[in-house]
Design a protein around this motif. Structure first.
Motif, short mmCIF file in Angstrom:
data_model
loop_
_atom_site.label_atom_id
_atom_site.label_comp_id
_atom_site.label_asym_id
_atom_site.label_seq_id
_atom_site.Cartn_x
_atom_site.Cartn_y
_atom_site.Cartn_z
N PRO A 96 0.80 -1.23 0.00
CA PRO A 96 0.00 0.00 0.00
C PRO A 96 0.83 1.28 0.00
O PRO A 96 0.41 2.29 -0.56
CB PRO A 96 -0.83 -0.12 1.28
N SER A 97 2.02 1.25 0.62
CA SER A 97 2.82 2.46 0.73
C SER A 97 4.29 2.17 0.51
O SER A 97 4.74 1.01 0.63
CB SER A 97 2.63 3.09 2.12
N PHE A 98 5.06 3.22 0.22
CA PHE A 98 6.50 3.10 0.04
C PHE A 98 7.16 2.62 1.34
O PHE A 98 8.04 1.75 1.32
CB PHE A 98 7.07 4.46 -0.38
N ALA A 99 6.73 3.18 2.48
CA ALA A 99 7.29 2.76 3.77
C ALA A 99 6.98 1.30 4.05
O ALA A 99 7.86 0.54 4.48
CB ALA A 99 6.75 3.64 4.89
N GLY A 100 5.74 0.89 3.79
CA GLY A 100 5.37 -0.50 4.02
C GLY A 100 6.17 -1.46 3.15
O GLY A 100 6.58 -2.53 3.60
N LEU A 101 6.40 -1.08 1.90
CA LEU A 101 7.17 -1.91 0.99
C LEU A 101 8.60 -2.09 1.49
O LEU A 101 9.13 -3.21 1.54
CB LEU A 101 7.18 -1.27 -0.40
N ASN A 102 9.24 -1.01 1.90
CA ASN A 102 10.63 -1.10 2.32
C ASN A 102 10.79 -1.72 3.71
O ASN A 102 11.79 -2.41 3.97
CB ASN A 102 11.28 0.28 2.25
N ASN A 103 9.83 -1.54 4.59
CA ASN A 103 9.85 -2.25 5.87
C ASN A 103 9.76 -3.75 5.65
O ASN A 103 10.41 -4.54 6.35
CB ASN A 103 8.71 -1.77 6.76
N TYR A 104 8.96 -4.16 4.65
CA TYR A 104 8.86 -5.58 4.31
C TYR A 104 10.21 -6.10 3.82
O TYR A 104 10.66 -7.18 4.24
CB TYR A 104 7.80 -5.77 3.24
N PHE A 105 10.88 -5.35 2.94
CA PHE A 105 12.18 -5.80 2.43
C PHE A 105 13.22 -5.90 3.54
O PHE A 105 14.08 -6.79 3.52
CB PHE A 105 12.68 -4.86 1.33
N ASP A 106 13.16 -4.99 4.51
CA ASP A 106 14.10 -5.06 5.64
C ASP A 106 14.03 -6.42 6.32
O ASP A 106 15.05 -7.01 6.68
CB ASP A 106 13.78 -3.97 6.67
N LYS A 107 12.80 -6.92 6.48
CA LYS A 107 12.61 -8.22 7.14
C LYS A 107 12.90 -9.39 6.20
O LYS A 107 13.58 -10.35 6.57
CB LYS A 107 11.18 -8.31 7.68
N LEU A 108 12.38 -9.30 4.98
CA LEU A 108 12.54 -10.41 4.04
C LEU A 108 14.01 -10.68 3.73
O LEU A 108 14.47 -11.83 3.82
CB LEU A 108 11.79 -10.12 2.74
N LEU A 109 14.76 -9.65 3.37
CA LEU A 109 16.13 -9.85 2.91
C LEU A 109 17.08 -10.30 4.00
O LEU A 109 18.16 -10.82 3.72
CB LEU A 109 16.65 -8.57 2.26
N ALA A 110 16.68 -10.11 5.27
CA ALA A 110 17.49 -10.57 6.40
C ALA A 110 17.04 -11.92 6.93
O ALA A 110 17.66 -12.47 7.84
CB ALA A 110 17.44 -9.54 7.53
N SER A 111 15.99 -12.49 6.35
CA SER A 111 15.42 -13.74 6.88
C SER A 111 16.23 -14.95 6.44
O SER A 111 16.87 -14.95 5.38
CB SER A 111 13.98 -13.90 6.41
N ASP A 112 16.18 -16.00 7.23
CA ASP A 112 16.86 -17.25 6.88
C ASP A 112 16.28 -17.84 5.59
O ASP A 112 17.01 -18.41 4.78
CB ASP A 112 16.73 -18.26 8.02
N ALA A 113 14.95 -17.71 5.43
CA ALA A 113 14.30 -18.26 4.24
C ALA A 113 14.83 -17.60 2.97
O ALA A 113 15.13 -18.28 1.98
CB ALA A 113 12.79 -18.09 4.33
N TYR A 114 14.97 -16.28 2.99
CA TYR A 114 15.47 -15.60 1.80
C TYR A 114 16.94 -15.92 1.56
O TYR A 114 17.37 -16.13 0.40
CB TYR A 114 15.30 -14.09 1.89
N LEU A 115 17.75 -15.97 2.60
CA LEU A 115 19.17 -16.27 2.44
C LEU A 115 19.37 -17.66 1.85
O LEU A 115 20.24 -17.87 1.00
CB LEU A 115 19.88 -16.14 3.78
N ALA A 116 18.55 -18.62 2.29
CA ALA A 116 18.63 -19.97 1.72
C ALA A 116 18.22 -19.96 0.25
O ALA A 116 18.84 -20.61 -0.60
CB ALA A 116 17.74 -20.92 2.51
#
Length: 232
Positions: A187-207
């Motif tokens: 919905p928003s630019f802030a929401g999008l980038n807050n999501y990436f902060d979590k996703l890109l640091a997650s074990d699932a994404y790193l794997a």
């Protein structure tokens, strides 16, 4: 999204593989047009007019302004959606034969220049609402093993949250070396980038990143904000 794209040998091989797998004709399509807009008010008014034309009835389209894109000569992208090849062919024929289309071209000739266009096929989708979300990120990639990449992409996003929607698009036509685009909206630019902060640091994404490294190259990441949507 919107950059110049060249269908590579790997991309052609990918298409042949997907055709053989029975995946090539049933997915939604998008035609994406990039513009260098000098007068956005004129451009939007002209788009309002053509989208209201009886000859374009049923079209779904969205205009996005570029927030971050590297160094491409464009300010906006127009995304038009179709349910299949026949729908695209029929709508395009009606548009080209419409007097409203000629008026659109005359009105916008001094307001905007078309800089590129690409033709995309949806290969994965999770979540909804992308027609209303205000922020979009596009991962522009070259994939040399599209079947394996699609499987790993689906495995990742089937197992994690998303900020609104996640889609994987395959390039069918365009130019420049790109084969796939991953689209993530919120919905928003802030929401999008807050999501990436979590996703890109997650074990699932790193794997996931380790697994696809041999056949994925990320060329750039682009971000956009929605200007307007047209949908009957």
């Amino acid at each position: 999204m919107g950059i110049r794209i060249r269908l590579t040998l790997a991309g052609a091989t990918a298409i042949a593989t997907l055709v053989a797998a029975g995946m090539a004709s049933a997915e939604p399509l998008e035609a994406v047009y990039s513009f260098d807009v000098r007068n956005s008010a004129v451009m939007i008014k002209a788009l309002d007019s053509i989208m209201a034309s009886p000859d374009t009835k049923g079209r779904k389209a969205a205009l996005w302004a570029v927030e971050f894109d590297g160094n491409n000569p464009r300010s906006h992208v127009l995304v038009t959606e179709y349910d299949g090849y026949e729908a695209y062919e029929s709508m395009s024929a009606k548009r080209r034969g419409s007097p409203d289309w000629l008026r659109y071209l005359l009105t916008t000739r001094d307001a905007a220049d078309l800089t590129a266009n690409i033709f995309l096929i949806q290969r994965y989708v999770r979540g909804g609402g992308w027609r209303n979300h205000g922020a979009l990120a596009a991962y522009i990639m070259t994939i040399t093993d599209p079947v394996s990449y699609r499987a790993e992409f689906a495995k990742l996003f089937d197992s994690v949250d998303n900020p609104g929607s996640v889609r994987l698009m395959e390039v069918r036509a365009g130019g420049g070396g790109v084969t796939h685009v991953a689209l993530i909206t919120a919905p928003s630019f802030a929401g999008l980038n807050n999501y990436f902060d979590k996703l890109l640091a997650s074990d699932a994404y790193l794997a996931f990143a380790r697994t696809v490294r041999p056949y994925r190259s990320i060329l750039t990441v682009e971000m956009y904000r929605r200007i307007k949507t047209w949908e009957d």
